[in-house]
Design a protein around this motif. Sequence first.
Motif, PDB file in Angstrom:
ATOM      1  N   LEU A 148       1.009  -1.109   0.096  1.00 24.78           N
ATOM      2  CA  LEU A 148      -0.018  -0.084  -0.022  1.00 24.78           C
ATOM      3  C   LEU A 148       0.871   1.289   0.025  1.00 24.78           C
ATOM      4  O   LEU A 148       0.561   2.439  -0.643  1.00 24.78           O
ATOM      5  CB  LEU A 148      -0.881  -0.113   1.203  1.00 24.78           C
ATOM      6  CG  LEU A 148      -2.023   1.143   1.238  1.00 24.78           C
ATOM      7  CD1 LEU A 148      -2.861   1.180   0.041  1.00 24.78           C
ATOM      8  CD2 LEU A 148      -2.958   1.037   2.539  1.00 24.78           C
ATOM      9  N   PRO A 149       2.123   1.122   0.758  1.00 22.70           N
ATOM     10  CA  PRO A 149       2.741   2.561   0.788  1.00 22.70           C
ATOM     11  C   PRO A 149       3.241   2.984  -0.643  1.00 22.70           C
ATOM     12  O   PRO A 149       3.149   4.159  -1.036  1.00 22.70           O
ATOM     13  CB  PRO A 149       4.060   2.313   1.781  1.00 22.70           C
ATOM     14  CG  PRO A 149       3.171   1.405   2.674  1.00 22.70           C
ATOM     15  CD  PRO A 149       2.482   0.438   1.865  1.00 22.70           C
ATOM     16  N   LEU A 150       3.753   1.842  -1.320  1.00 22.49           N
ATOM     17  CA  LEU A 150       4.269   1.950  -2.769  1.00 22.49           C
ATOM     18  C   LEU A 150       3.055   2.447  -3.580  1.00 22.49           C
ATOM     19  O   LEU A 150       3.361   3.508  -4.432  1.00 22.49           O
ATOM     20  CB  LEU A 150       4.967   0.648  -3.183  1.00 22.49           C
ATOM     21  CG  LEU A 150       5.327   0.677  -4.490  1.00 22.49           C
ATOM     22  CD1 LEU A 150       6.413   1.769  -4.838  1.00 22.49           C
ATOM     23  CD2 LEU A 150       6.141  -0.660  -5.131  1.00 22.49           C
ATOM     24  N   THR A 151       1.944   1.742  -3.466  1.00 24.76           N
ATOM     25  CA  THR A 151       0.760   2.346  -4.319  1.00 24.76           C
ATOM     26  C   THR A 151       0.631   3.765  -4.173  1.00 24.76           C
ATOM     27  O   THR A 151       0.278   4.640  -4.976  1.00 24.76           O
ATOM     28  CB  THR A 151      -0.459   1.540  -3.899  1.00 24.76           C
ATOM     29  OG1 THR A 151      -0.154   0.185  -3.994  1.00 24.76           O
ATOM     30  CG2 THR A 151      -1.442   1.989  -4.741  1.00 24.76           C
ATOM     31  N   CYS A 152       0.421   4.191  -2.888  1.00 24.19           N
ATOM     32  CA  CYS A 152       0.082   5.538  -2.500  1.00 24.19           C
ATOM     33  C   CYS A 152       1.349   6.660  -3.160  1.00 24.19           C
ATOM     34  O   CYS A 152       0.996   7.515  -3.598  1.00 24.19           O
ATOM     35  CB  CYS A 152       0.165   5.694  -1.205  1.00 24.19           C
ATOM     36  SG  CYS A 152      -1.397   5.138  -0.320  1.00 24.19           S
TER      37      CYS A 152
END
Length: 324
Positions: free
Chosen positions: A296-300
């Motif tokens: 999720l952090p990479l997606t954001c």
Amino acid sequence: MRKPVALILYYLTVTMLNLAVGIFFFTQYFNSITLVAGKSIDFSAEVIAYGLFESLPLVFILVPMFVTFYKIRHLGSPVSSCITYCALMLVTWFCFFPLTEVLQKNVYSMLTPIENLESKSDLSGGYFRNINGKLYYFVSDSKNNVADVFKLFDSARPNSYADRDFIQIGNLSRFSDSAGEFHDPIIKESSPEIPFKISEIAATLKSSARNAWDNGLIAWLCFCSLGFALTSLYSFVRISSWKLVNFYWVSFFTSIVLWFNYFYFQPEFSLVRKALFNLFHESGRLSFFLVRDISLPLTCINLIFALIMTSIGIINATSKRRGY
């Protein structure tokens, strides 16, 4: 109307050309690491099939950059071209890319595993091979990952001259460590330096795509944040009146996005990755994404980058239209 049609034709053309180039480089890479001295190259339809499906994900990842290059050179019909470009990218990431992941599994199940193709050749006899500072003469072809050799030089035993020995050449042996990616050390010594870092980046991106598809629609949508980030660089087609500058910025930011999506999973980034993980998932928050192995952090980060790039493009287009 002609500009959008030309853009579609260019998209199809550049996709096919990049796919042909990808298959060519894959087969050359495969043949270089599996080639054995004294033996011919085994060129088969299975290798081409592997090249096709190993190249397609990279072609889809890079196609936004190449289509953007085309628009930098052909700036007519900005609105219709932008709509066409967005439609092409949606079709690429939500139709062609997933279809490739599905077909890849089905086709690979019918092919000889690539690990078997890579290691099916025995090392040829009648050749000298330098392995970890030791010179070996191979008396005959190796069999079952065992080679009959004369050890002619050993830096740890300078008085020894020619000891008969049987050595292991399999994946867990020192011989394999010396050969590296290559099956035969002779080929490694005679070949130019292969940019394995590029292949490592490509493998990481393809692995991320495969993992996202296997974990469901939400995981795939999160992976497509990479596509959104790459697609957003279309905003730079008019960032400068100098077309070469636009080419530079699109190339530079494409490289940055791809490198970061690779580097995010490397050990060197573990401390930052752990900090981001704690920020998003502390006390069991957002466990839905954890269960599906979604970063999720990479997606954001990809989404934030895409929004920034898109905003820059909109501000630039608006200011030029108003004559600022």
